[in-house]
Design an enzyme around this catalytic site. Structure first.
Site, PDB file in Angstrom:
ATOM      1  N   ALA A  66       0.803  -1.070  -0.516  1.00 49.84           N
ATOM      2  CA  ALA A  66      -0.154   0.118   0.003  1.00 49.84           C
ATOM      3  C   ALA A  66       0.956   1.839   0.181  1.00 49.84           C
ATOM      4  CB  ALA A  66      -1.017  -0.160   1.931  1.00 49.84           C
ATOM      5  N   GLY A 111       0.927  -5.563   0.400  1.00 44.26           N
ATOM      6  CA  GLY A 111      -0.146  -5.875  -0.373  1.00 44.26           C
ATOM      7  C   GLY A 111       0.798  -6.440  -1.980  1.00 44.26           C
ATOM      8  N   GLU A 114       0.536 -10.020  -1.193  1.00 43.44           N
ATOM      9  CA  GLU A 114      -0.653 -10.482  -1.077  1.00 43.44           C
ATOM     10  C   GLU A 114      -0.946 -10.267  -2.406  1.00 43.44           C
ATOM     11  OE1 GLU A 114      -1.863  -7.454   2.149  1.00 43.44           O
ATOM     12  OE2 GLU A 114      -2.889  -9.187   2.616  1.00 43.44           O
ATOM     13  N   GLU A 134       3.907  -6.087   7.495  1.00 43.43           N
ATOM     14  CA  GLU A 134       2.716  -5.348   8.077  1.00 43.43           C
ATOM     15  C   GLU A 134       2.852  -5.053   8.977  1.00 43.43           C
ATOM     16  OE1 GLU A 134       1.905  -7.151   5.500  1.00 43.43           O
ATOM     17  OE2 GLU A 134       0.293  -6.397   4.118  1.00 43.43           O
TER      18      GLU A 134
HETATM   19  N1  COA Z   1       4.655   4.014  -0.082  1.00 45.75           N
HETATM   20  C1  COA Z   1       5.165   5.235  -0.701  1.00 45.75           C
HETATM   21  N2  COA Z   1       5.517   5.087  -1.375  1.00 45.75           N
HETATM   22  C2  COA Z   1       6.839   4.095  -1.304  1.00 45.75           C
HETATM   23  C3  COA Z   1       6.981   3.031  -0.579  1.00 45.75           C
HETATM   24  C4  COA Z   1       5.433   2.703   0.066  1.00 45.75           C
HETATM   25  N3  COA Z   1       4.613   1.738   0.406  1.00 45.75           N
HETATM   26  N4  COA Z   1       7.599   2.232  -0.563  1.00 45.75           N
HETATM   27  C5  COA Z   1       8.488   2.909  -0.997  1.00 45.75           C
HETATM   28  N5  COA Z   1       7.954   3.860  -1.484  1.00 45.75           N
HETATM   29  C6  COA Z   1       8.560   5.132  -1.625  1.00 45.75           C
HETATM   30  C7  COA Z   1       9.716   6.228  -1.192  1.00 45.75           C
HETATM   31  O1  COA Z   1       9.233   6.378   0.452  1.00 45.75           O
HETATM   32  C8  COA Z   1      10.696   6.464  -2.043  1.00 45.75           C
HETATM   33  O2  COA Z   1      10.520   7.776  -1.992  1.00 45.75           O
HETATM   34  P1  COA Z   1      11.065   9.103  -2.139  1.00 45.75           P
HETATM   35  O3  COA Z   1      11.902   9.050  -3.184  1.00 45.75           O
HETATM   36  O4  COA Z   1      10.333   9.907  -2.663  1.00 45.75           O
HETATM   37  O5  COA Z   1      12.010   9.271  -0.591  1.00 45.75           O
HETATM   38  C9  COA Z   1      10.445   5.917  -3.530  1.00 45.75           C
HETATM   39  O6  COA Z   1       9.901   4.941  -3.192  1.00 45.75           O
HETATM   40  C10 COA Z   1      11.893   4.994  -3.078  1.00 45.75           C
HETATM   41  O7  COA Z   1      12.321   4.099  -1.685  1.00 45.75           O
HETATM   42  P2  COA Z   1      13.907   3.859  -1.758  1.00 45.75           P
HETATM   43  O8  COA Z   1      13.314   2.923  -0.457  1.00 45.75           O
HETATM   44  O9  COA Z   1      14.251   4.532  -1.636  1.00 45.75           O
HETATM   45  O10 COA Z   1      13.999   2.527  -2.698  1.00 45.75           O
HETATM   46  P3  COA Z   1      14.747   1.404  -2.090  1.00 45.75           P
HETATM   47  O11 COA Z   1      14.942   0.364  -3.531  1.00 45.75           O
HETATM   48  O12 COA Z   1      15.915   1.677  -1.064  1.00 45.75           O
HETATM   49  O13 COA Z   1      14.079   0.493  -1.503  1.00 45.75           O
HETATM   50  C11 COA Z   1      12.062  -0.562  -0.763  1.00 45.75           C
HETATM   51  C12 COA Z   1      12.578  -0.355  -0.950  1.00 45.75           C
HETATM   52  C13 COA Z   1      10.447  -1.068  -1.237  1.00 45.75           C
HETATM   53  C14 COA Z   1      12.147  -2.027  -0.742  1.00 45.75           C
HETATM   54  C15 COA Z   1      11.447   0.177   0.558  1.00 45.75           C
HETATM   55  O14 COA Z   1      11.307   1.465  -0.033  1.00 45.75           O
HETATM   56  C16 COA Z   1      10.779  -0.265   1.648  1.00 45.75           C
HETATM   57  O15 COA Z   1      10.992  -1.164   2.662  1.00 45.75           O
HETATM   58  N6  COA Z   1       9.577   0.491   1.511  1.00 45.75           N
HETATM   59  C17 COA Z   1       8.219   0.357   1.655  1.00 45.75           C
HETATM   60  C18 COA Z   1       7.290  -1.032   1.972  1.00 45.75           C
HETATM   61  C19 COA Z   1       6.491  -1.944   2.894  1.00 45.75           C
HETATM   62  O16 COA Z   1       6.828  -1.952   4.210  1.00 45.75           O
HETATM   63  N7  COA Z   1       5.026  -1.903   2.200  1.00 45.75           N
HETATM   64  C20 COA Z   1       4.323  -2.621   3.581  1.00 45.75           C
HETATM   65  C21 COA Z   1       2.677  -1.731   2.874  1.00 45.75           C
HETATM   66  S1  COA Z   1       1.930  -2.509   4.390  1.00 45.75           S
END
Ligand code: COA
Length: 260
Positions: A66, A111, A114, A134
């Protein structure tokens, strides 16, 4: 002009839906959920379609779950509305009368995993990772993860993964049965298209009925499951395609199925 968050590539008999928010690691915001639902509804009634593939843009992420930035600005009521929409979407994907492949081209979290679980088959790029993270955010998988993951990999492993929020590498996901196949980094779509080509040789009504029988029967006790299978078979008997399959066998040629 608004962002084009979903790309649709029609190449009958296959269609590829690409989550197109690479700058947000293809996170699911309300617009993307809405557009995906529209594309899934359209796929349901597309007569020339045999396999739907869902993937993410770029090679970093399939889907980071999400959109957490959008979520931060939501009221509790809006969160409930979002969850209702994402649950409905994933159930629609699961219920599509045709096979759906997740082409997991990178990180797949929350998600995102999922979404992959709602698909029939999962093919992961070798660098992909998957997890239900989550609980780290003080929530639980809310779009089917607590139900579909244990059914796929067993309760013990599902509990461990959900309680810890740990991510699996693609080879670990393969070993645990979470994905069907791995593909080299730049061969993911080739592998998915090849698998889709193999599936597309089957009769479309047979595919729909086999999916129905498996989905509906998997949680039933054996006698009910066998009755579901019998009625799904019954739907294949009066079809033109069934007769075509028999004729093609006799005439030593490839069958031409029409989904009738
Ligand atoms: N929602 C919104 N934005 C997200 C996102 C999410 N779930 N996941 C990543 N982004 C955004 C980051 O905020 C970042 O934005 P910015 O450039 O404006 O700062 C961009 O995507 C790149 O993310 P970044 O973390 O720099 O990339 P990465 O390749 O190092 O890591 C992930 C990628 C997906 C591992 C990491 O972003 C992450 O852990 N995201 C959260 C995922 C999560 O917990 N999802 C479960 C949701 S219930």
């Amino acid at each position: 002009m608004s962002e084009q968050v979903l790309l649709i590539n029609r190449r009958p008999p296959v269609r590829v839906l690409t989550l197109n928010r690479p700058q947000a690691r293809n996170a699911l915001n309300s617009q993307l959920i809405h557009e995906l639902e529209r594309a899934v509804d359209e796929a349901r009634f597309s007569e020339d379609l045999r396999v739907l593939i869902i993937t993410g843009a770029g090679d970093k992420a399939f889907c980071a779950g999400a959109d957490l930035k959008e979520r931060l600005a939501m009221s509790d009521g809006e969160v409930r509305r979002f969850l209702s929409a994402i649950r409905r979407l994933f159930s629609k994907i699961e219920e599509l009368p045709l096979p759906v492949l997740a082409a997991i081209n990178g990180v797949s979290l929350g998600g995102g995993t999922e979404l992959a679980l709602a698909c029939d088959l999962r093919v992961a790029a070798a660098h992909a990772t998957m997890g239900l993270t989550e609980t780290r955010l003080a929530i639980i998988p809310g779009a089917g993860g607590t139900q579909r993951l244990p059914r796929l990999v067993g309760i013990a492993l599902a509990k461990e993964l959900i309680y810890t929020g740990r991510q699996l590498t693609a080879p670990e996901a393969l070993a645990k049965g979470l994905v069907n196949r791995l593909a080299e980094h730049n061969k993911l779509m080739d592998v998915c298209l090849e698998l889709s080509g193999e599936i597309s040789k089957a009769g479309p009504i047979a595919l729909a009925q086999a999916k129905f029988a498996i989905n509906r029967g998997k949680d039933a006790e054996l006698h009910t499951g066998l009755a579901i299978e019998a009625s799904a078979y019954e739907a294949c008997i009066p079809t033109e395609d069934r007769r075509e399959g028999l004729r093609a066998f006799k005439e030593k040629r490839q069958p031409h199925y029409k989904g009738r």
